[in-house]
Design a protein around this motif. Structure first.
Motif, PDB file in Angstrom:
ATOM      1  N   ARG A 167       0.836  -1.209   0.000  1.00 55.35           N
ATOM      2  CA  ARG A 167       0.000   0.000   0.000  1.00 55.35           C
ATOM      3  C   ARG A 167       0.871   1.260   0.000  1.00 55.35           C
ATOM      4  O   ARG A 167       0.478   2.299  -0.501  1.00 55.35           O
ATOM      5  N   ILE A 168       2.027   1.126   0.622  1.00 52.04           N
ATOM      6  CA  ILE A 168       2.912   2.289   0.800  1.00 52.04           C
ATOM      7  C   ILE A 168       4.282   1.956   0.223  1.00 52.04           C
ATOM      8  O   ILE A 168       4.811   0.870   0.484  1.00 52.04           O
ATOM      9  N   LEU A 169       4.857   2.928  -0.496  1.00 52.29           N
ATOM     10  CA  LEU A 169       6.227   2.768  -0.990  1.00 52.29           C
ATOM     11  C   LEU A 169       7.072   3.919  -0.433  1.00 52.29           C
ATOM     12  O   LEU A 169       6.735   5.093  -0.645  1.00 52.29           O
ATOM     13  N   ILE A 170       8.117   3.574   0.291  1.00 47.78           N
ATOM     14  CA  ILE A 170       9.014   4.605   0.833  1.00 47.78           C
ATOM     15  C   ILE A 170      10.385   4.389   0.203  1.00 47.78           C
ATOM     16  O   ILE A 170      10.950   3.299   0.303  1.00 47.78           O
ATOM     17  N   VAL A 171      10.885   5.409  -0.478  1.00 50.03           N
ATOM     18  CA  VAL A 171      12.146   5.255  -1.203  1.00 50.03           C
ATOM     19  C   VAL A 171      13.244   6.027  -0.465  1.00 50.03           C
ATOM     20  O   VAL A 171      13.214   7.253  -0.387  1.00 50.03           O
ATOM     21  N   GLY A 172      14.172   5.268   0.080  1.00 44.86           N
ATOM     22  CA  GLY A 172      15.284   5.895   0.815  1.00 44.86           C
ATOM     23  C   GLY A 172      16.588   5.519   0.137  1.00 44.86           C
ATOM     24  O   GLY A 172      17.500   4.993   0.776  1.00 44.86           O
ATOM     25  N   ALA A 173      16.652   5.759  -1.176  1.00 50.57           N
ATOM     26  CA  ALA A 173      17.803   5.269  -1.951  1.00 50.57           C
ATOM     27  C   ALA A 173      18.995   6.220  -1.919  1.00 50.57           C
ATOM     28  O   ALA A 173      20.049   5.898  -2.445  1.00 50.57           O
ATOM     29  N   GLY A 174      18.832   7.394  -1.311  1.00 47.24           N
ATOM     30  CA  GLY A 174      19.983   8.297  -1.172  1.00 47.24           C
ATOM     31  C   GLY A 174      20.244   9.132  -2.415  1.00 47.24           C
ATOM     32  O   GLY A 174      19.666   8.901  -3.486  1.00 47.24           O
ATOM     33  N   GLN A 175      21.115  10.123  -2.257  1.00 50.71           N
ATOM     34  CA  GLN A 175      21.465  10.995  -3.392  1.00 50.71           C
ATOM     35  C   GLN A 175      22.866  10.674  -3.907  1.00 50.71           C
ATOM     36  O   GLN A 175      23.231  11.099  -4.999  1.00 50.71           O
ATOM     37  N   LEU A 176      23.655   9.967  -3.102  1.00 48.91           N
ATOM     38  CA  LEU A 176      25.077   9.789  -3.459  1.00 48.91           C
ATOM     39  C   LEU A 176      25.425   8.302  -3.453  1.00 48.91           C
ATOM     40  O   LEU A 176      26.214   7.840  -2.637  1.00 48.91           O
ATOM     41  N   ASN A 177      24.784   7.552  -4.326  1.00 47.68           N
ATOM     42  CA  ASN A 177      25.023   6.104  -4.281  1.00 47.68           C
ATOM     43  C   ASN A 177      25.502   5.512  -5.599  1.00 47.68           C
ATOM     44  O   ASN A 177      25.662   4.311  -5.709  1.00 47.68           O
ATOM     45  N   ARG A 178      25.696   6.372  -6.622  1.00 46.20           N
ATOM     46  CA  ARG A 178      26.191   5.832  -7.893  1.00 46.20           C
ATOM     47  C   ARG A 178      27.530   6.472  -8.212  1.00 46.20           C
ATOM     48  O   ARG A 178      27.579   7.589  -8.744  1.00 46.20           O
ATOM     49  N   PRO A 179      28.635   5.802  -7.852  1.00 44.02           N
ATOM     50  CA  PRO A 179      29.952   6.363  -8.112  1.00 44.02           C
ATOM     51  C   PRO A 179      30.078   6.763  -9.583  1.00 44.02           C
ATOM     52  O   PRO A 179      29.610   6.044 -10.466  1.00 44.02           O
ATOM     53  N   TRP A 180      30.686   7.910  -9.796  1.00 39.23           N
ATOM     54  CA  TRP A 180      30.776   8.438 -11.160  1.00 39.23           C
ATOM     55  C   TRP A 180      32.214   8.871 -11.440  1.00 39.23           C
ATOM     56  O   TRP A 180      32.894   9.401 -10.560  1.00 39.23           O
ATOM     57  N   SER A 181      32.670   8.592 -12.663  1.00 37.95           N
ATOM     58  CA  SER A 181      33.953   9.153 -13.085  1.00 37.95           C
ATOM     59  C   SER A 181      33.826   9.575 -14.537  1.00 37.95           C
ATOM     60  O   SER A 181      33.079   8.960 -15.311  1.00 37.95           O
TER      61      SER A 181
END
Ligand code: NAP
Length: 507
Positions: free
Chosen positions: A143-157
């Motif tokens: 019934r409820i979806l809570i997304v706590g996936a963060g803003q800094l989780n995909r390392p980038w270069s």
């Protein structure tokens, strides 16, 4: 007409596990959401975590010297203090241990499905449910979806010419190769941001030569780190009021810096800049080096870094700062624009994270088949940072415009859950199929937010991960006290509410 692709989460309800709530991510926000649900008597929820540990960014970032630049007595949940922090600014292993302990103490472990990467979720309007799919095919309906996936989780270069041709070892700071011994090696750090200033002091004494490829310099202020003694631990345990006062003091000192971010050139900004200049002057004697290390943009435009160890590391004879831009990477090292060749054994990419595409790896499909990626293609936005029109019964934690430059993100996440829980109760007690923020409420909120952000220091001329094509998508526009006040006021009139059974019409 071609039918809309129903999304990865769509699928027969029969093969899915039914729960009241799905939480995505077992980092700081996801754990907090789980605790708040449990405290409210909601026990049938799962936390889907792609890695094999709780802790989120504190599990991913295990580079040498990783620590938090917010003092630990503030960078911890208000309801789960740790009187035994061993340092004012705890190191990553202690912070990770804290989150593991919290997960344990609050009984979250049985709810967590480790090794579960969420591929997508699709809203089923008829049922008032989110159909959530993991990459390995497992499914849930909630019934409820809570997304706590963060803003800094995909390392980038960055994609620099010749990157793949390098014959030495290369890795990103968030995927540190502890098996690579840097002793006596010629090492490059591409980037000198928040992560780099923490690992550089640790690796500089090991390396034969360390070359820091700096594109822009950063404003740096002192870090009043110190050991917290067993005597102080005993005091904090015996007299919790002392610990609480310390937390309040740290919060207030950080909050007093908001003025520096609110407006470039303000009195508070000049004061903070003086602190940074004094720090540089005290730690770096060479005027040429000082010049290289002095930023050309207002303080706060990029994240202000907090460290006492970086400048001394940069002053070491085996460390150099290279400002000549990187032209290409060769099998033996890096060639700069002026033709200089820097021979290298190891390249560390301290180049940060892919931040503009919020929640990008997850395919979220809302009402009418609209995809969040498309809706946010020109820059993410939400209502109060947590709800998004067209994506009912979904709550994003640490979402658009909830990041800070001056205080603790845990404070912000707790305020977000203060706001989310009454909405969760509204959905469940009134048996709503849909609780969806009205588009006009979201638009008005963001107009006001962007107008306020336009006069902040982040709008100044510097590149930072706070912006997406010039629009400030990541940062909150005001003080944390203002955020607190905003999130206490739960305005149901901003939401469309539709019950699952028409006979039980919501007010
Ligand atoms: P970052 O601060 O964004 O730094 C990235 C660095 O890479 C910058 O120096 C950047 O230069 C450089 N860079 C990017 N692209 C480049 C290119 N093409 N060529 C050369 N250099 C390039 O990333 P981060 O250090 O990983 O930190 C990210 C965020 O994580 C921080 O802002 C902070 O919010 C968080 N963090 C927090 C802590 C903490 O203690 N709480 C610690 C670490 C990280 P430019 O500056 O010129 O773009």
């Amino acid at each position: 007409m071609a039918e809309a692709d129903p999304g990865i989460g769509a699928g027969a309800a029969g093969d899915a596990t039914r729960v009241t709530a799905v939480i995505v991510g077992a980092g700081m926000s996801g754990l907090l959401a789980g605790i708040r649900l449990k405290q409210d008597g909601i026990d049938d929820f799962v936390i889907l975590e792609r890695s094999d540990s709780v802790g989120g960014t504190w599990y991913d970032n295990q580079y040498p010297g990783a620590s938090c630049d917010v003092p630990s007595h503030l960078y911890s949940y208000s309801f789960a203090p740790n009187p035994k922090w061993t340092r004012a600014f705890a190191r990553q292993p202690e912070i990770l241990a804290y989150f593991r302990d919290v997960a344990d103490r609050f009984g979250l472990n049985p709810h967590i499905r480790f090794g579960t990467e969420v591929a997508g979720a699709t809203f089923d309007e008829g049922a008032g449910e989110w159909a959530v799919a993991a990459a390995d095919g497992r499914r849930w309906r909630a019934r409820i979806l809570i997304v706590g996936a963060g803003q800094l989780n995909r390392p980038w270069s960055p994609d620099i010419e010749g990157k793949e041709s390098f014959r030495g070892v290369q890795f990103h700071s968030a995927r540190w190769r502890h098996d690579v011994d840097l002793t006596g090696k010629r090492v490059a750090s591409i980037g000198n941001g928040a992560s780099a200033v923490q690992y550089i002091p640790e690796i500089a004494p090991q390396a034969e030569k360390l070359s820091i490829f700096q594109r822009s310099s950063n404003w740096i202020i002192p870090r009043p780190d110190e050991e917290i003694t067993p005597k102080q631990h005993a005091l904090f345990e015996r007299l919790p009021i002392v610990r609480k006062l310390l937390r309040l003091m740290i919060y207030s000192i950080n909050e007093s810096r908001w003025g520096a971010f609110k407006k470039a050139g303000s009195w508070a900004s000049r004061r903070l800049e003086k602190m940074a200049r004094d720090h540089l002057n005290a730690q770096v004697a060479d005027p040429k080096l000082r010049e290289l290390l002095t930023p050309d943009y207002p303080i706060g435009c990029k994240r202000v870094l907090i460290t006492d160890d970086y400048y001394p590391a940069v002053c070491r004879p085996n460390v150099e700062i290279v400002t000549d831009p990187i032209a290409r990477i060769t099998p033996d090292g890096i060639e700069t624009a002026s033709g200089r060749r820097v021979a290298l054994d190891v390249i560390v990419w301290g180049t940060g994270f892919a931040t503009a595409g919020f929640l990008v790896p997850i395919d979220l499909v809302g009402r009418g088949g609209r995809r969040l990626h498309d809706v946010w293609a020109n820059g993410a936005e939400a209502y109060r940072g947590v709800t998004v029109s067209g994506f009912p019964n979904m709550f994003v934690l640490y979402g658009p415009n909830t990041n800070l430059g001056h205080n603790s993100i845990i404070f912000m996440s707790e305020r977000q859950m203060d706001y989310v829980m009454p909405l969760v109760r509204e959905i469940l007690t009134r048996d709503l199929a849909v609780l969806d923020v009205k588009p006009e409420a979201q638009a008005a909120y963001n107009r006001d937010l962007q107008a306020k952000l336009a006069s902040t220091v982040w709008a100044a001329n510097c590149g930072s991960w706070y912006k997406h094509d010039g629009k400030i998508t990541n940062n909150w526009s005001s003080s944390t006290i203002t955020f607190w006040r905003q999130m206490r006021d739960v305005d149901l009139s901003a939401y469309e509410r539709r019950p699952r059974q028409p006979s039980r019409v919501a007010a």
